[in-house]
Design an enzyme around this catalytic site. Structure first.
Site, PDB file in Angstrom:
ATOM      1  N   LYS A  90      23.522   6.805  21.283  1.00 37.28           N
ATOM      2  CA  LYS A  90      24.134   5.473  21.263  1.00 37.28           C
ATOM      3  C   LYS A  90      25.236   5.428  20.208  1.00 37.28           C
ATOM      4  CE  LYS A  90      21.379   1.813  21.577  1.00 37.28           C
ATOM      5  NZ  LYS A  90      20.188   0.994  21.224  1.00 37.28           N
TER       6      LYS A  90
HETATM    7  C1  E4P Z   1      19.065  -1.816  22.747  1.00 35.24           C
HETATM    8  O1  E4P Z   1      19.699  -0.855  23.124  1.00 35.24           O
HETATM    9  C2  E4P Z   1      19.577  -2.772  21.748  1.00 35.24           C
HETATM   10  O2  E4P Z   1      19.702  -2.147  20.506  1.00 35.24           O
HETATM   11  C3  E4P Z   1      18.650  -3.949  21.686  1.00 35.24           C
HETATM   12  O3  E4P Z   1      18.401  -4.400  22.991  1.00 35.24           O
HETATM   13  C4  E4P Z   1      19.193  -5.074  20.815  1.00 35.24           C
HETATM   14  O4  E4P Z   1      18.354  -6.180  20.918  1.00 35.24           O
HETATM   15  P1  E4P Z   1      18.442  -7.424  19.920  1.00 35.24           P
HETATM   16  O5  E4P Z   1      19.725  -8.138  20.180  1.00 35.24           O
HETATM   17  O6  E4P Z   1      17.239  -8.236  20.252  1.00 35.24           O
HETATM   18  O7  E4P Z   1      18.379  -6.854  18.529  1.00 35.24           O
END
Ligand code: E4P
Length: 219
Positions: free
Chosen positions: A84
Protein backbone atom coordinates in the site's frame (compact mmCIF):
# COMPACT_ATOMS: atom_id res chain seq x y z
CA UNK A 1 -16.58 -9.73 -5.30
CA UNK A 2 -13.62 -10.11 -2.98
CA UNK A 3 -14.02 -9.59 0.74
CA UNK A 4 -11.03 -8.55 2.82
CA UNK A 5 -10.82 -8.11 6.58
CA UNK A 6 -9.57 -4.66 7.58
CA UNK A 7 -7.48 -5.66 10.58
CA UNK A 8 -4.17 -7.04 11.84
CA UNK A 9 -5.85 -9.13 14.55
CA UNK A 10 -4.24 -12.53 13.94
CA UNK A 11 -6.79 -14.50 16.00
CA UNK A 12 -9.77 -13.00 14.14
CA UNK A 13 -8.04 -13.65 10.81
CA UNK A 14 -7.41 -17.29 11.82
CA UNK A 15 -11.04 -17.71 12.88
CA UNK A 16 -12.41 -16.33 9.62
CA UNK A 17 -9.84 -17.95 7.31
CA UNK A 18 -11.47 -21.32 8.10
CA UNK A 19 -14.91 -20.14 6.97
CA UNK A 20 -14.06 -19.82 3.27
CA UNK A 21 -15.47 -16.40 2.36
CA UNK A 22 -12.47 -14.16 3.08
CA UNK A 23 -10.13 -13.35 0.19
CA UNK A 24 -7.49 -11.44 2.09
CA UNK A 25 -6.62 -8.80 4.64
CA UNK A 26 -5.81 -5.11 4.52
CA UNK A 27 -3.49 -3.85 7.22
CA UNK A 28 -2.35 -0.31 7.83
CA UNK A 29 0.05 1.27 10.33
CA UNK A 30 -2.81 1.89 12.79
CA UNK A 31 -3.91 -1.78 12.69
CA UNK A 32 -0.34 -3.03 13.15
CA UNK A 33 0.27 -0.63 16.02
CA UNK A 34 -2.92 -1.89 17.68
CA UNK A 35 -1.93 -5.54 17.15
CA UNK A 36 1.36 -4.99 19.07
CA UNK A 37 4.50 -7.11 18.80
CA UNK A 38 6.94 -7.15 15.92
CA UNK A 39 5.05 -5.91 12.82
CA UNK A 40 7.23 -7.95 10.45
CA UNK A 41 6.32 -11.15 12.32
CA UNK A 42 2.64 -10.20 12.43
CA UNK A 43 2.59 -9.55 8.67
CA UNK A 44 4.36 -12.83 7.90
CA UNK A 45 1.93 -14.73 10.11
CA UNK A 46 -1.09 -13.15 8.39
CA UNK A 47 0.40 -14.02 4.99
CA UNK A 48 0.85 -17.65 6.03
CA UNK A 49 -2.69 -17.93 7.46
CA UNK A 50 -4.22 -16.86 4.14
CA UNK A 51 -1.66 -18.27 1.70
CA UNK A 52 -4.04 -18.10 -1.25
CA UNK A 53 -5.29 -14.64 -0.30
CA UNK A 54 -4.07 -11.10 -0.89
CA UNK A 55 -2.54 -9.26 2.07
CA UNK A 56 -2.10 -5.49 1.85
CA UNK A 57 0.73 -3.95 3.85
CA UNK A 58 1.35 -0.23 3.92
CA UNK A 59 4.64 1.64 3.70
CA UNK A 60 5.55 3.74 6.73
CA UNK A 61 8.23 5.96 5.19
CA UNK A 62 7.60 9.37 3.71
CA UNK A 63 10.37 10.37 1.29
CA UNK A 64 9.77 8.85 -2.17
CA UNK A 65 13.17 7.15 -2.35
CA UNK A 66 12.60 5.59 1.09
CA UNK A 67 9.06 4.53 0.16
CA UNK A 68 10.43 2.90 -3.00
CA UNK A 69 13.01 0.86 -1.06
CA UNK A 70 10.56 -0.05 1.70
CA UNK A 71 7.95 -1.14 -0.87
CA UNK A 72 10.48 -3.58 -2.36
CA UNK A 73 11.36 -4.89 1.11
CA UNK A 74 7.70 -5.34 2.07
CA UNK A 75 6.97 -7.14 -1.21
CA UNK A 76 9.83 -9.56 -0.45
CA UNK A 77 8.23 -10.66 2.83
CA UNK A 78 5.74 -13.02 1.14
CA UNK A 79 4.46 -13.83 -2.37
CA UNK A 80 0.87 -12.83 -1.54
CA UNK A 81 1.62 -9.24 -0.47
CA UNK A 82 0.22 -6.11 -2.06
CA UNK A 83 2.11 -2.98 -1.02
CA UNK A 84 0.00 0.00 0.00
CA UNK A 85 1.35 3.36 -1.11
CA UNK A 86 -0.55 6.61 -0.42
CA UNK A 87 -2.12 8.35 -3.39
CA UNK A 88 0.11 11.42 -3.54
CA UNK A 89 1.70 13.03 -6.57
CA UNK A 90 5.14 12.88 -4.95
CA UNK A 91 4.95 9.09 -5.32
CA UNK A 92 3.85 8.92 -9.00
CA UNK A 93 7.37 8.26 -10.32
CA UNK A 94 8.12 5.50 -7.83
CA UNK A 95 4.68 3.95 -8.36
CA UNK A 96 5.49 3.81 -12.09
CA UNK A 97 8.81 2.12 -11.30
CA UNK A 98 7.29 -0.39 -8.85
CA UNK A 99 4.61 -1.29 -11.42
CA UNK A 100 7.40 -1.87 -13.99
CA UNK A 101 9.07 -4.18 -11.45
CA UNK A 102 5.79 -6.11 -11.17
CA UNK A 103 5.35 -5.29 -7.49
CA UNK A 104 1.65 -5.55 -6.69
CA UNK A 105 0.28 -2.24 -5.44
CA UNK A 106 -2.82 -1.17 -3.57
CA UNK A 107 -2.98 2.62 -3.64
CA UNK A 108 -4.43 3.89 -0.40
CA UNK A 109 -5.97 7.16 0.82
CA UNK A 110 -7.83 7.71 -2.46
CA UNK A 111 -10.48 10.41 -2.04
CA UNK A 112 -11.34 11.62 -5.55
CA UNK A 113 -12.22 10.03 -8.89
CA UNK A 114 -9.40 11.90 -10.64
CA UNK A 115 -6.82 10.60 -8.17
CA UNK A 116 -8.07 7.09 -8.96
CA UNK A 117 -7.91 7.77 -12.71
CA UNK A 118 -4.20 8.69 -12.48
CA UNK A 119 -3.46 5.52 -10.54
CA UNK A 120 -5.26 3.42 -13.14
CA UNK A 121 -3.16 5.10 -15.84
CA UNK A 122 -0.05 4.07 -13.89
CA UNK A 123 -1.33 0.47 -13.99
CA UNK A 124 -1.65 -0.30 -10.27
CA UNK A 125 -3.52 -3.43 -9.15
CA UNK A 126 -5.94 -1.75 -6.74
CA UNK A 127 -7.15 1.68 -5.70
CA UNK A 128 -8.70 2.01 -2.24
CA UNK A 129 -11.28 4.83 -2.08
CA UNK A 130 -11.97 5.80 1.54
CA UNK A 131 -15.75 5.89 1.91
CA UNK A 132 -16.11 6.43 5.67
CA UNK A 133 -13.71 9.34 6.00
CA UNK A 134 -15.85 11.29 3.48
CA UNK A 135 -19.08 10.30 5.22
CA UNK A 136 -17.54 11.45 8.53
CA UNK A 137 -17.48 15.02 7.21
CA UNK A 138 -20.93 14.83 5.60
CA UNK A 139 -19.74 14.20 2.04
CA UNK A 140 -21.23 11.23 0.17
CA UNK A 141 -18.42 8.64 0.18
CA UNK A 142 -20.52 6.10 -1.70
CA UNK A 143 -21.10 8.57 -4.56
CA UNK A 144 -17.32 8.99 -4.86
CA UNK A 145 -16.90 5.19 -4.90
CA UNK A 146 -19.54 4.86 -7.61
CA UNK A 147 -17.79 7.42 -9.83
CA UNK A 148 -14.44 5.66 -9.43
CA UNK A 149 -15.98 2.32 -10.31
CA UNK A 150 -17.64 3.91 -13.34
CA UNK A 151 -14.30 5.31 -14.57
CA UNK A 152 -12.67 1.86 -14.38
CA UNK A 153 -15.57 0.31 -16.28
CA UNK A 154 -16.05 2.87 -19.07
CA UNK A 155 -12.35 3.12 -19.89
CA UNK A 156 -11.66 -0.60 -19.38
CA UNK A 157 -8.84 -0.14 -16.87
CA UNK A 158 -7.58 -3.33 -15.26
CA UNK A 159 -7.13 -1.58 -11.89
CA UNK A 160 -9.53 -3.03 -9.33
CA UNK A 161 -11.63 -0.91 -6.99
CA UNK A 162 -11.37 -1.82 -3.31
CA UNK A 163 -13.92 -0.03 -1.14
CA UNK A 164 -12.13 0.99 2.09
CA UNK A 165 -12.86 2.89 5.27
CA UNK A 166 -16.17 1.07 5.55
CA UNK A 167 -17.94 1.84 8.81
CA UNK A 168 -21.41 0.34 8.47
CA UNK A 169 -23.27 -2.63 7.04
CA UNK A 170 -25.09 -0.14 4.77
CA UNK A 171 -21.72 1.01 3.30
CA UNK A 172 -20.87 -2.66 2.68
CA UNK A 173 -24.20 -3.32 0.97
CA UNK A 174 -23.86 -0.17 -1.20
CA UNK A 175 -20.30 -1.17 -2.23
CA UNK A 176 -21.58 -4.59 -3.30
CA UNK A 177 -24.44 -3.07 -5.32
CA UNK A 178 -22.10 -0.62 -7.07
CA UNK A 179 -20.15 -3.62 -8.37
CA UNK A 180 -16.77 -2.86 -6.79
CA UNK A 181 -14.16 -5.58 -7.23
CA UNK A 182 -13.46 -5.79 -3.51
CA UNK A 183 -14.40 -4.38 -0.15
CA UNK A 184 -12.43 -4.36 3.08
CA UNK A 185 -14.39 -4.57 6.30
CA UNK A 186 -13.68 -4.11 10.00
CA UNK A 187 -14.40 -7.49 11.62
CA UNK A 188 -17.29 -5.97 13.62
CA UNK A 189 -19.04 -4.71 10.46
CA UNK A 190 -18.42 -8.00 8.64
CA UNK A 191 -19.85 -10.07 11.50
CA UNK A 192 -22.85 -7.79 11.89
CA UNK A 193 -23.59 -8.08 8.17
CA UNK A 194 -24.05 -11.85 8.48
CA UNK A 195 -26.85 -11.72 11.00
CA UNK A 196 -30.59 -11.73 10.61
CA UNK A 197 -33.02 -12.12 13.53
CA UNK A 198 -35.36 -13.88 11.08
CA UNK A 199 -32.76 -16.62 10.49
CA UNK A 200 -32.35 -17.09 14.27
CA UNK A 201 -36.12 -17.13 14.73
CA UNK A 202 -36.55 -19.56 11.82
CA UNK A 203 -33.99 -22.02 13.24
CA UNK A 204 -35.67 -21.90 16.66
CA UNK A 205 -39.10 -22.56 15.10
CA UNK A 206 -37.91 -25.52 12.98
CA UNK A 207 -36.13 -27.00 16.02
CA UNK A 208 -39.24 -26.60 18.20
CA UNK A 209 -41.52 -28.17 15.57
CA UNK A 210 -39.12 -31.05 15.11
CA UNK A 211 -38.97 -31.75 18.86
CA UNK A 212 -42.77 -32.04 18.91
CA UNK A 213 -42.48 -35.12 16.67
CA UNK A 214 -40.43 -36.89 19.36
CA UNK A 215 -38.27 -38.68 16.78
CA UNK A 216 -34.81 -39.56 18.16
CA UNK A 217 -33.20 -40.98 15.02
CA UNK A 218 -33.02 -39.14 11.69
CA UNK A 219 -31.81 -40.10 9.17
C1 E4P B 1 -7.78 0.01 4.53
O1 E4P B 1 -7.10 -0.26 3.56
C2 E4P B 1 -7.79 1.34 5.15
O2 E4P B 1 -6.55 1.61 5.73
C3 E4P B 1 -8.90 1.40 6.16
O3 E4P B 1 -10.07 0.92 5.57
C4 E4P B 1 -9.10 2.80 6.73
O4 E4P B 1 -10.23 2.80 7.54
P1 E4P B 1 -10.57 4.01 8.54
O5 E4P B 1 -10.92 5.20 7.71
O6 E4P B 1 -11.70 3.49 9.35
O7 E4P B 1 -9.33 4.24 9.36
Amino acid sequence: MKIFLDTADVQKIKDWAKMGVINGVTTNPSHLARAGGDPTKVVKEICSILKGGEISVEVTKDEPKDVYKQAQEIADLAPNILVKVPCHKKYYAIIKQLVAEKIKLNITLVFTPLQALMMAKLGVDYVSPFVGRWNDIDVDGIAMLEEINHIMEIYGFKTQVLAASIRTVRDFHDSVMIGCDAVTLPVSVFEKSLESPLTDKGIAKFNADWKKLGITKFP
